[in-house]
Design a protein around this motif. Sequence first.
Motif: not given
Length: 166
Positions: A99-101, A108, A111, A113, A124, A141-142
């Motif tokens: 996950q990139i924000d 944020t 996002t 994914y 995005s 973020a993840e």
Amino acid sequence: MSKIVGLIWVLVASFSIIEAQESSQGESIRRPPSIRGDVAFSVRKATEHLRAPSRLHFEDVLTNLGGGWKHSTSEFIAPLNGGYFFIFHAVSAERSSFQIDLMKNDRTQVTAYGTRGSYEHGSSSVFLELRKRDRIHLEIAEGEIYEHPRNEAYTTFSGFLVLNYD
């Protein structure tokens, strides 16, 4: 709906006006003069920390019209008040999702994914109204993203001024 169509028209018109200064053959290409300032950046190839949590840093600056992209901090700082369009892409590591924000002043906004699997893609885009000195950057973020070990680049981040309020 008509506002969205109008925004798309503005984006298409912007792309058709902004051209490279030289073609690949070295011939000059005419570029219309800017009425109120050109602002655009494009960076590629994520470096350093490719796992969460971390800010994404980029190896190559492809374009930095208006000087808004700060390579040392890997962030865009708005040089003008206005409406900006941003887009970013990444690829997941082989056995990880991500996950990139996109962050505006450390909050944020949107996002992207990418699922776990075989190098899945996530991207995005967003149109944001910014004030001068607002800060934009990307954070993992993840999970973990993949970047090619040689010259190919799978992670990109670009943005440009669409509407100038100054």
